[in-house]
Design a protein around this motif. Structure first.
Motif, mmCIF file in Angstrom:
data_model
loop_
_atom_site.group_PDB
_atom_site.id
_atom_site.type_symbol
_atom_site.label_atom_id
_atom_site.label_comp_id
_atom_site.label_asym_id
_atom_site.label_seq_id
_atom_site.Cartn_x
_atom_site.Cartn_y
_atom_site.Cartn_z
ATOM 1 N N MET B 1 0.841 -1.206 0.000
ATOM 2 C CA MET B 1 0.000 0.000 0.000
ATOM 3 C C MET B 1 0.877 1.257 0.000
ATOM 4 N N ALA B 2 0.361 2.317 -0.586
ATOM 5 C CA ALA B 2 1.107 3.582 -0.564
ATOM 6 C C ALA B 2 1.231 4.084 0.876
ATOM 7 N N LYS B 3 2.258 4.907 1.101
ATOM 8 C CA LYS B 3 2.519 5.455 2.428
ATOM 9 C C LYS B 3 2.805 6.942 2.271
ATOM 10 N N LEU B 4 2.125 7.743 3.081
ATOM 11 C CA LEU B 4 2.409 9.172 3.030
ATOM 12 C C LEU B 4 2.984 9.620 4.376
ATOM 13 N N TYR B 5 4.191 10.096 4.361
ATOM 14 C CA TYR B 5 4.796 10.711 5.529
ATOM 15 C C TYR B 5 4.316 12.151 5.551
ATOM 16 N N HIS B 6 3.668 12.516 6.629
ATOM 17 C CA HIS B 6 2.986 13.809 6.618
ATOM 18 C C HIS B 6 2.941 14.428 8.003
ATOM 19 N N PHE B 7 2.466 15.661 8.049
ATOM 20 C CA PHE B 7 2.121 16.281 9.318
ATOM 21 C C PHE B 7 0.675 16.766 9.170
ATOM 22 N N PRO B 8 -0.195 16.444 10.142
ATOM 23 C CA PRO B 8 -1.634 16.627 9.910
ATOM 24 C C PRO B 8 -2.045 18.018 9.427
ATOM 25 N N LEU B 9 -1.490 19.077 9.997
ATOM 26 C CA LEU B 9 -1.966 20.399 9.586
ATOM 27 C C LEU B 9 -1.164 20.986 8.425
ATOM 28 N N SER B 10 -0.199 20.275 7.905
ATOM 29 C CA SER B 10 0.566 20.831 6.784
ATOM 30 C C SER B 10 -0.316 20.965 5.540
ATOM 31 N N PRO B 11 -0.422 22.167 5.000
ATOM 32 C CA PRO B 11 -1.274 22.363 3.816
ATOM 33 C C PRO B 11 -0.776 21.573 2.599
ATOM 34 N N PHE B 12 0.534 21.431 2.474
ATOM 35 C CA PHE B 12 1.064 20.694 1.319
ATOM 36 C C PHE B 12 0.709 19.212 1.433
ATOM 37 N N CYS B 13 0.752 18.687 2.659
ATOM 38 C CA CYS B 13 0.360 17.298 2.885
ATOM 39 C C CYS B 13 -1.136 17.114 2.657
ATOM 40 N N ARG B 14 -1.918 18.062 3.159
ATOM 41 C CA ARG B 14 -3.371 17.963 2.972
ATOM 42 C C ARG B 14 -3.755 17.977 1.503
ATOM 43 N N LYS B 15 -3.073 18.796 0.738
ATOM 44 C CA LYS B 15 -3.364 18.852 -0.704
ATOM 45 C C LYS B 15 -3.119 17.483 -1.342
ATOM 46 N N VAL B 16 -1.999 16.863 -1.001
ATOM 47 C CA VAL B 16 -1.698 15.544 -1.566
ATOM 48 C C VAL B 16 -2.692 14.496 -1.046
ATOM 49 N N ARG B 17 -3.044 14.576 0.241
ATOM 50 C CA ARG B 17 -4.035 13.631 0.783
ATOM 51 C C ARG B 17 -5.354 13.740 0.025
ATOM 52 N N LEU B 18 -5.778 14.957 -0.255
ATOM 53 C CA LEU B 18 -7.039 15.148 -0.986
ATOM 54 C C LEU B 18 -6.943 14.558 -2.391
ATOM 55 N N CYS B 19 -5.835 14.781 -3.060
ATOM 56 C CA CYS B 19 -5.690 14.267 -4.426
ATOM 57 C C CYS B 19 -5.645 12.741 -4.427
ATOM 58 N N LEU B 20 -4.911 12.151 -3.476
ATOM 59 C CA LEU B 20 -4.860 10.683 -3.383
ATOM 60 C C LEU B 20 -6.263 10.128 -3.145
ATOM 61 N N ALA B 21 -6.998 10.759 -2.236
ATOM 62 C CA ALA B 21 -8.324 10.247 -1.888
ATOM 63 C C ALA B 21 -9.293 10.394 -3.055
ATOM 64 N N GLU B 22 -9.243 11.518 -3.773
ATOM 65 C CA GLU B 22 -10.112 11.681 -4.940
ATOM 66 C C GLU B 22 -9.830 10.596 -5.972
ATOM 67 N N LYS B 23 -8.580 10.247 -6.114
ATOM 68 C CA LYS B 23 -8.199 9.217 -7.093
ATOM 69 C C LYS B 23 -8.332 7.810 -6.513
ATOM 70 N N ARG B 24 -8.820 7.723 -5.295
ATOM 71 C CA ARG B 24 -9.008 6.442 -4.603
ATOM 72 C C ARG B 24 -7.753 5.589 -4.567
ATOM 73 N N ILE B 25 -6.633 6.255 -4.289
ATOM 74 C CA ILE B 25 -5.384 5.538 -4.063
ATOM 75 C C ILE B 25 -5.262 5.351 -2.559
ATOM 76 N N GLU B 26 -5.371 4.109 -2.104
ATOM 77 C CA GLU B 26 -5.307 3.856 -0.663
ATOM 78 C C GLU B 26 -3.919 4.139 -0.154
ATOM 79 N N CYS B 27 -3.859 4.689 1.024
ATOM 80 C CA CYS B 27 -2.579 5.225 1.482
ATOM 81 C C CYS B 27 -2.531 5.201 3.002
ATOM 82 N N GLU B 28 -1.469 4.648 3.528
ATOM 83 C CA GLU B 28 -1.268 4.677 4.972
ATOM 84 C C GLU B 28 -0.619 6.008 5.354
ATOM 85 N N LEU B 29 -1.151 6.632 6.385
ATOM 86 C CA LEU B 29 -0.575 7.915 6.824
ATOM 87 C C LEU B 29 0.417 7.680 7.950
#
Ligand SMILES: N[C@@H](CCC(=O)N[C@@H](CS)C(=O)NCC(=O)O)C(=O)O
Ligand SMILES: N[C@@H](CCC(=O)N[C@@H](CS)C(=O)NCC(=O)O)C(=O)O
Lengths: 221, 221
Positions: B1-29
């Motif tokens: 499964m994909a893995k995203l290293y992130h920080f919850p309030l980071s806007p750059f991370c949130r943008k990528v999380r939104l794009c992954l989710a719209e494309k239904r790419i499952e991803c462990e945070l």
């Protein structure tokens, strides 16, 4: 004819100038003192930044978005590689220079030494200048590490990564802030990109109050 | 499964999380305390920033480059419009938020109020907070002006422009720094994007020391 509102030492403007020239899109350069924020300028770009490009009846801002547009509408020659993996790497490195290098080096050296004076904002802050001079070493080392494995920064073809890097480094070279002797492989890379016809206009830039140093436009620097 | 290293309030991370989710790419945070710069993290991304995405056997950094990659390799649903003109506009506005809004607002409000505390860097600088609170008004006005003419920020389709904007605004909304009553049209836009399934993970974020305010996850805010 296309028109680019720019500031000569702006790395974002230089990157767009290089891409336009590589694609042989003729373009009139209009110098924009963007910090004076005149109303015509703000009408062209509410973001109040340069570069602003007038092309195909559109007025465009944001260098990254402009270059993706050029790549889609004027694909020849391509400035992004072919596969998604390689394209990712080219875009990542362009962003590396426009975000990280810009923040750690360009803004600490060029903006302190030149922009502040041009804009009447006083003297360079020596703490910033020192920090920038320290950080550029680490970036040159990173470039050398990449170029030990690749012909160009992002792979085997020249790309927006090289133009972004060359845009920042050429602006810093205008104030003699790049130690080209640190890595032969980085110097060779710069010699290669510097000798392209697309680079000529950049090598001809002159900033009042900052005479161009001799090595700046010399292809045998 | 994909893995995203992130920080919850980071806007750059949130943008990528939104794009992954719209494309239904499952991803462990995986939460990354990037300011601690541990060596594993630096090995994954010498740029030392989040987001870092592990996908398709590659480790990728730089949110803009990641999203262009996703768009090329997982084109369905598209998050960029179809014509070069519209794509330009979507990219310009994404850059508007990630550069100008980030500099003028996010870094002045979110980083002062939250990041400084989380990183142990002391108290918010009230001069910055005031400046950010002033500037966000102007950005909300600009969004309202766009949304008076368009269904979504960049045109008639939802795009990376909306995700970039929503990433910054949702992070600021977590600390109640967005005045949704300023413009009905902006509030409507946010209600629309907030109710998408892709937004759920973002609405579930919890930051220790900063309790989530009630309106934050409420779809009728
Ligand atoms: N993200 C923009 C950045 C452009 C930029 O920051 N330009 C500087 C000159 S080098 C500028 O106009 N600064 C004025 C400002 O930030 O208000 C781009 O890529 O075009
Ligand atoms: N251009 C980067 C920016 C990412 C970024 O600035 N992330 C912040 C967290 S919101 C960070 O990691 N900052 C650490 C640093 O700048 O060293 C991207 O789009 O991914």
């Amino acid at each position: 004819m296309a028109k680019l509102y720019h500031f000569p030492l702006s790395p974002f403007c230089r990157k767009v100038r290089l891409c336009l020239a590589e694609k042989r899109i003729e373009c009139e350069l209009v110098e924009e003192r963007y910090w004076e924020q005149d109303t015509d300028f703000l009408r062209r770009n509410p973001g109040a930044k340069v570069p602003v490009l007038r092309l195909d009846g559109k007025t465009m801002a944001e260098s990254g978005a402009i270059i993706e547009y050029l790549e889609e509408v004027y694909p020849d020659p391509p400035l992004l590689p072919r596969t998604p993996d390689e394209r990712y790497e080219a875009r990542r490195l362009a962003a590396w220079f426009d975000d990280k290098f810009h923040h750690e080096v360009t803004s600490k050296l060029l903006y302190e030494r030149v922009n502040k004076k041009v804009m009447g904002l006083g003297y360079p802050d020596s703490k910033n200048v020192k920090a920038g001079a320290q950080k550029i070493k680490y970036h040159l080392d990173y470039m050398a590490w990449l170029l030990d494995q690749r012909r160009w920064l992002a792979g085997d073809t020249m790309s927006i990564a090289d133009f972004a890097a060359a845009a920042h480094l050429s602006a810093l070279d205008y104030i003699s802030d790049v130690d080209w002797n640190r890595h032969a492989v980085v110097k060779d890379w710069y010699a290669k990109i510097k000798s392209r016809p697309a680079f000529r206009s950049i090598l001809a830039d002159q900033i009042p109050g900052f005479p161009q140093p001799a090595h700046y436009s010399d292809l045998d620097f």
